[in-house]
Design a protein around this motif. Structure first.
Motif, PDB file in Angstrom:
ATOM      1  N   VAL A 122       9.061   4.630  -4.983  1.00 51.41           N
ATOM      2  CA  VAL A 122      10.339   4.264  -4.383  1.00 51.41           C
ATOM      3  C   VAL A 122      10.134   2.916  -3.706  1.00 51.41           C
ATOM      4  N   LEU A 123      10.839   1.899  -4.182  1.00 53.79           N
ATOM      5  CA  LEU A 123      10.613   0.533  -3.734  1.00 53.79           C
ATOM      6  C   LEU A 123      11.568   0.149  -2.608  1.00 53.79           C
ATOM      7  N   ILE A 124      11.022  -0.479  -1.578  1.00 56.86           N
ATOM      8  CA  ILE A 124      11.794  -1.021  -0.459  1.00 56.86           C
ATOM      9  C   ILE A 124      11.564  -2.524  -0.448  1.00 56.86           C
ATOM     10  N   THR A 125      12.636  -3.295  -0.507  1.00 61.72           N
ATOM     11  CA  THR A 125      12.514  -4.748  -0.548  1.00 61.72           C
ATOM     12  C   THR A 125      13.421  -5.373   0.498  1.00 61.72           C
ATOM     13  N   TRP A 126      12.806  -6.086   1.437  1.00 58.89           N
ATOM     14  CA  TRP A 126      13.565  -6.847   2.430  1.00 58.89           C
ATOM     15  C   TRP A 126      13.493  -8.330   2.072  1.00 58.89           C
ATOM     16  N   THR A 127      14.644  -8.971   1.980  1.00 57.30           N
ATOM     17  CA  THR A 127      14.716 -10.430   1.886  1.00 57.30           C
ATOM     18  C   THR A 127      15.888 -10.887   2.731  1.00 57.30           C
ATOM     19  N   HIS A 128      15.836 -12.125   3.177  1.00 56.77           N
ATOM     20  CA  HIS A 128      16.974 -12.653   3.932  1.00 56.77           C
ATOM     21  C   HIS A 128      18.175 -12.846   3.031  1.00 56.77           C
ATOM     22  N   ASP A 129      17.935 -13.289   1.819  1.00 53.00           N
ATOM     23  CA  ASP A 129      19.000 -13.566   0.847  1.00 53.00           C
ATOM     24  C   ASP A 129      19.200 -12.347  -0.057  1.00 53.00           C
ATOM     25  N   PRO A 130      20.392 -11.751  -0.080  1.00 53.42           N
ATOM     26  CA  PRO A 130      20.620 -10.591  -0.957  1.00 53.42           C
ATOM     27  C   PRO A 130      20.348 -10.893  -2.430  1.00 53.42           C
ATOM     28  N   ALA A 131      20.580 -12.135  -2.842  1.00 57.32           N
ATOM     29  CA  ALA A 131      20.335 -12.485  -4.246  1.00 57.32           C
ATOM     30  C   ALA A 131      18.850 -12.364  -4.580  1.00 57.32           C
ATOM     31  N   ALA A 132      17.976 -12.720  -3.644  1.00 61.35           N
ATOM     32  CA  ALA A 132      16.538 -12.598  -3.874  1.00 61.35           C
ATOM     33  C   ALA A 132      16.137 -11.134  -3.950  1.00 61.35           C
ATOM     34  N   GLN A 133      16.749 -10.294  -3.126  1.00 64.32           N
ATOM     35  CA  GLN A 133      16.473  -8.858  -3.180  1.00 64.32           C
ATOM     36  C   GLN A 133      16.899  -8.283  -4.530  1.00 64.32           C
ATOM     37  N   SER A 134      18.098  -8.638  -4.974  1.00 63.06           N
ATOM     38  CA  SER A 134      18.583  -8.150  -6.263  1.00 63.06           C
ATOM     39  C   SER A 134      17.682  -8.615  -7.399  1.00 63.06           C
ATOM     40  N   ARG A 135      17.249  -9.867  -7.333  1.00 63.91           N
ATOM     41  CA  ARG A 135      16.389 -10.399  -8.382  1.00 63.91           C
ATOM     42  C   ARG A 135      15.062  -9.642  -8.427  1.00 63.91           C
ATOM     43  N   SER A 136      14.534  -9.289  -7.270  1.00 62.77           N
ATOM     44  CA  SER A 136      13.285  -8.530  -7.228  1.00 62.77           C
ATOM     45  C   SER A 136      13.434  -7.204  -7.954  1.00 62.77           C
ATOM     46  N   TYR A 137      14.496  -6.477  -7.655  1.00 60.97           N
ATOM     47  CA  TYR A 137      14.701  -5.179  -8.306  1.00 60.97           C
ATOM     48  C   TYR A 137      14.983  -5.345  -9.801  1.00 60.97           C
ATOM     49  N   GLU A 138      15.689  -6.404 -10.162  1.00 62.33           N
ATOM     50  CA  GLU A 138      15.962  -6.653 -11.572  1.00 62.33           C
ATOM     51  C   GLU A 138      14.670  -6.929 -12.336  1.00 62.33           C
ATOM     52  N   LEU A 139      13.784  -7.718 -11.737  1.00 65.46           N
ATOM     53  CA  LEU A 139      12.508  -8.019 -12.383  1.00 65.46           C
ATOM     54  C   LEU A 139      11.662  -6.767 -12.570  1.00 65.46           C
ATOM     55  N   MET A 140      11.663  -5.879 -11.578  1.00 67.65           N
ATOM     56  CA  MET A 140      10.887  -4.652 -11.706  1.00 67.65           C
ATOM     57  C   MET A 140      11.493  -3.721 -12.763  1.00 67.65           C
ATOM     58  N   ALA A 141      12.804  -3.701 -12.860  1.00 69.12           N
ATOM     59  CA  ALA A 141      13.436  -2.897 -13.911  1.00 69.12           C
ATOM     60  C   ALA A 141      13.025  -3.402 -15.289  1.00 69.12           C
ATOM     61  N   GLN A 142      12.938  -4.712 -15.442  1.00 66.50           N
ATOM     62  CA  GLN A 142      12.508  -5.293 -16.710  1.00 66.50           C
ATOM     63  C   GLN A 142      11.025  -5.020 -16.957  1.00 66.50           C
ATOM     64  N   GLU A 143      10.202  -5.181 -15.924  1.00 68.28           N
ATOM     65  CA  GLU A 143       8.760  -4.989 -16.064  1.00 68.28           C
ATOM     66  C   GLU A 143       8.421  -3.561 -16.488  1.00 68.28           C
ATOM     67  N   PHE A 144       9.161  -2.586 -15.960  1.00 69.72           N
ATOM     68  CA  PHE A 144       8.893  -1.192 -16.276  1.00 69.72           C
ATOM     69  C   PHE A 144       9.832  -0.638 -17.352  1.00 69.72           C
ATOM     70  N   ALA A 145      10.584  -1.537 -17.977  1.00 72.93           N
ATOM     71  CA  ALA A 145      11.455  -1.190 -19.111  1.00 72.93           C
ATOM     72  C   ALA A 145      12.373  -0.009 -18.777  1.00 72.93           C
ATOM     73  N   LEU A 146      13.014  -0.093 -17.619  1.00 73.09           N
ATOM     74  CA  LEU A 146      13.943   0.969 -17.228  1.00 73.09           C
ATOM     75  C   LEU A 146      15.193   0.908 -18.091  1.00 73.09           C
ATOM     76  N   THR A 147      15.760   2.068 -18.357  1.00 70.27           N
ATOM     77  CA  THR A 147      17.018   2.128 -19.106  1.00 70.27           C
ATOM     78  C   THR A 147      17.953   3.090 -18.385  1.00 70.27           C
ATOM     79  N   PRO A 148      19.224   2.752 -18.295  1.00 71.18           N
ATOM     80  CA  PRO A 148      20.178   3.641 -17.596  1.00 71.18           C
ATOM     81  C   PRO A 148      20.243   4.989 -18.295  1.00 71.18           C
ATOM     82  N   SER A 149      20.293   6.064 -17.490  1.00 72.43           N
ATOM     83  CA  SER A 149      20.439   7.412 -18.057  1.00 72.43           C
ATOM     84  C   SER A 149      21.864   7.607 -18.526  1.00 72.43           C
ATOM     85  N   THR A 150      22.051   8.566 -19.394  1.00 71.81           N
ATOM     86  CA  THR A 150      23.400   8.837 -19.913  1.00 71.81           C
ATOM     87  C   THR A 150      23.857  10.197 -19.452  1.00 71.81           C
TER      88      THR A 150
END
Length: 335
Positions: free
Chosen positions: A307-335
């Motif tokens: 379970v990842l916790i990410t603090w950044t001052h800029d929300p865009a940087a926080q979103s980018r961090s989670y997006e990169l990890m989703a790509q790195e771990f090849a996450l796919t939305p459940s159906t």
């Protein structure tokens, strides 16, 4: 490996706290689109850095904006409340989002002692925590408490054929032992202890686990602070906001996150040494760097969910961090 998110609604200098809460809602929707397994929110009180005070309210708003991702509290600080009321709140949440609700509970106050007493004047409330958890289990699952108990033939409504999953949260052996005894899933707060005690707590949990009606074998997750960016250098730059916060906290100064460019200050030699150790041990880096660190940590502690916790001052940087990890771990939305 499952990846999930715990968002604490961290305050940022120059941004309204109401905007911070709305950013949590937006992040939850993004998390679902990226394929994260869970989205948890926390409970803190009178805390200038963490403005999420009511996870059950946030969860209701998130439930109305999502369709698939599991939603949870990490956690409800149970000694502040009546277990029946918590059960009712989460039964309502389960009615809004069936089979998607996690009820994470903890014993820590999530505040200072004076604030905790204002929330519940009973100074001995935390001593009743195990009993509260067992009462909560009964009410959440629609079971009757035994004759002689004040809650006998008292039920938490609405009832249905689904129920929230109760999780035990902890950063010490205590939570691990209780989770094992009651047959509950367990989430270790690695980010609170900087990893200290994680090996011991998880070992205790697995070795003493007793199967329950809801869980036949141990189920452990690790909650970690982590930050990814497009490069290692950019991740280190963004980390300066968190590093400054931690160094100030050591001096009793707790406030909103500063922008990375404003985070530097004069440090004593002892602080400089601590700061370098903090940077060296941090779970930060490019997607590849952080992905490697997280896989190594999960393998060492034998967990299959982070379970990842990410603090950044800029929300865009926080979103980018989670997006990169989703790509790195090849996450796919459940159906």
């Amino acid at each position: 490996m499952k990846l999930s998110i715990l968002d604490q609604s961290a305050a940022a200098h120059g941004r309204g706290q109401d905007e911070t809460i709305r950013q949590t809602l937006a992040l939850a929707q993004q998390a679902e689109a990226w394929g994260y397994h869970r989205f948890w929110v926390s409970e803190h009180h009178s805390h200038p850095s963490i403005v999420g005070t009511a996870p059950e309210v946030l969860m209701a708003a998130i439930a109305a904006r999502t369709q698939r991702i599991r939603l949870g509290s990490a956690g409800v600080m149970l000694p502040h409340y009546a277990a029946l009321k918590v059960a009712e709140q989460f039964r309502v949440l389960d009615a809004l989002a069936p089979r998607r609700i996690d009820l994470g509970v903890g014993r820590a106050p999530g505040s200072d002692g004076r604030t905790a007493q204002l929330l519940n004047p009973d100074r001995n409330a935390s001593e009743r925590f195990p009993q509260q958890v067992m009462e909560l289990q009964a009410w959440v699952n629609g079971q009757n408490l035994p004759p002689g108990h004040p809650g006998h033939k008292v039920y938490a409504y609405p009832q249905s054929d689904t129920a929230p999953d109760i999780w035990m949260l902890g950063s010490s052996d205590y939570g691990a032992q209780l989770a094992a005894h009651l047959g509950l899933p367990y989430a270790f707060a690695y980010f609170i202890t900087d990893g200290q005690g994680a090996d011991e707590a998880l070992q205790i949990y697995r070795e003493t686990f007793r199967p329950s009606a809801g869980l036949q074998k141990p189920n452990a997750a690790l909650c970690v602070w982590a930050l990814a960016a497009d490069t290692d250098e950019e991740a280190l730059r963004l980390f300066e906001s968190r590093a400054r916060w931690k160094m100030d906290r050591n001096l009793g100064r707790i406030g909103a996150l500063l922008p990375p460019e404003d985070a530097a200050r004069d440090y004593s030699p002892a602080e400089q040494f601590a700061l370098e150790r903090l940077r060296e041990g941090a779970l930060i880096g490019s997607a590849a760097t952080l992905g490697r660190k997280l896989r190594q940590l999960a393998a060492r502690l034998e967990v299959d969910e982070l379970v990842l916790i990410t603090w950044t001052h800029d929300p865009a940087a926080q979103s980018r961090s989670y997006e990169l990890m989703a790509q790195e771990f090849a996450l796919t939305p459940s159906t």
